[in-house]
Design an enzyme around this catalytic site. Sequence first.
Site, short mmCIF file in Angstrom:
data_model
loop_
_atom_site.label_atom_id
_atom_site.label_comp_id
_atom_site.label_asym_id
_atom_site.label_seq_id
_atom_site.Cartn_x
_atom_site.Cartn_y
_atom_site.Cartn_z
CG ASP A 148 -1.96 -1.00 1.23
OD1 ASP A 148 -2.38 -1.31 -0.14
OD2 ASP A 148 -2.93 -0.98 2.05
CG ASP B 195 -1.78 3.96 3.30
OD1 ASP B 195 -1.36 2.84 3.13
OD2 ASP B 195 -2.88 4.22 3.55
CD1 TRP C 19 -9.99 0.19 1.97
CD2 TRP C 19 -11.80 -0.41 3.29
NE1 TRP C 19 -9.60 -0.08 3.11
CE2 TRP C 19 -10.73 -0.62 4.08
CE3 TRP C 19 -13.04 -0.89 3.73
CZ2 TRP C 19 -10.71 -0.97 5.32
CZ3 TRP C 19 -13.02 -1.36 4.97
CH2 TRP C 19 -11.97 -1.32 5.82
CD GLU D 229 -8.85 -5.39 -1.38
OE1 GLU D 229 -8.12 -4.52 -0.66
OE2 GLU D 229 -10.02 -5.37 -1.25
CG ASP D 230 -5.61 -7.15 1.76
OD1 ASP D 230 -5.18 -7.54 0.80
OD2 ASP D 230 -5.78 -6.10 2.26
CG MET E 39 -1.94 4.66 7.50
SD MET E 39 -3.51 3.83 7.82
CE MET E 39 -3.20 2.09 7.48
CG HIS F 142 -5.61 7.33 3.51
ND1 HIS F 142 -6.54 6.64 3.42
CD2 HIS F 142 -4.79 6.60 4.21
CE1 HIS F 142 -6.49 5.62 3.82
NE2 HIS F 142 -5.27 5.49 4.54
NE ARG G 263 -13.41 3.06 6.28
CZ ARG G 263 -12.68 2.34 7.07
NH1 ARG G 263 -11.87 2.58 7.95
NH2 ARG G 263 -13.11 0.96 7.15
#
Length: 393
Positions: free
Chosen positions: A244, A246, A306, A309-310, A336, A339, A341
């Site tokens: 990712d 971030d 969002w 998927e993980d 992190m 940002h 969401r």
Amino acid sequence: MPVAAAVALWHRAHLYKALACVVLALIALQYLLSGVLDRRSIETIFTINTTRYADHAYRSHPHGLIIYGLGVSPTYPPSTLNITSTAQLTVPALRDINNATKQDVNATRIAPVSSPNTTDPSIPQLCPLIPPNLVGPLTVNKNPPEVLKMEKELTGVETGGRGWPSHCTPRHRVAIIIPFRDRPQHLQTLLYNLHPMLLRQQISYQIFIVEQEGTGLFNRAMLMNVGYVEALKEQKFDCFIFHDVDLLPEDDRNLYTCPEQPRHMSVAIDKFKYRLPYTDLFGGVSAMSREQFRLVNGFSNVFWGWGGEDDDMANRIKSQNLHISRYPANIARYKMLLHKREKANPRRYEVLKTGKNRFPTDGLTDLKYQLIEKKKPKLYTWLLVRLTPPQPS
């Protein structure tokens, strides 16, 4: 001498001989076993327990590392590394395996590399098992300079976001895949922190930024599938780090290489108070070998928006009798960047629940996209892609 005394003396002499034989046998057995352990320890790639390094003193003791865990350590033909030959590495045995995890039982062995002349100092040897220039905990920089200044500072980085050690042959070829859209400042910050760390780890790597075209729902997983496919068009990478944009690493002993099992890299994140939210988490930063990613058919392509998927990937890993491995939380630390969401996928739990039925058909096997543009500035390889939603079967 009385007969009884003579018999007793005879028995005593034979007892001493028997004890001497036992002692000699034990010494021989210890010698043989120590040779086996030395060979095994030389072949084991490391994960470092940082309990010895709570303060700055570890920098003066680079060889005082506790070894446990493992990694895949491929060797490469000289033609792929722009060198003429390679030489077999000889290192002292690494004996301290008191903290060995159960992964060690099946640790992957390092294939020896032969050379016609191992005494020739001009022939690069394999890089050390333990990169010698690691510094441990890092000071994260959230305010990078302008891009042009970054490019001048990062002298070890080559066009396309590639890096490799100059004085030894790397043991790993790694593709860093970063799904991306509309976060240029985050990307700049990550690159500024990531490149120096990767160079110290003495791997051969290339950073791929996979950007989704348009303003529709973001599909992070599908972009990572695209990154895997497109990266292999560049070269035959052995390891893939899905990252990712971030998340900034806080310790360079968190090696960006692939172990025998899929590895969740971002174990401890400041946003979650450096605690793992749940056991099967595989999001943020993760590592898989080329074969593992192909075995699980990559990520699912059906998670638009969002989330989900993980967890689906964690289920895919378990379905193939693999398991998620992790470095200790005091190594696998990340900060992190703040940002907004992303818009959540309202159907993510429903899609996740039915995922098992789609594992063989949903992923790399039905991936469809169009590569709109590809560029190679100095710090990364940029891919702009148009995603095609998979058709219902």
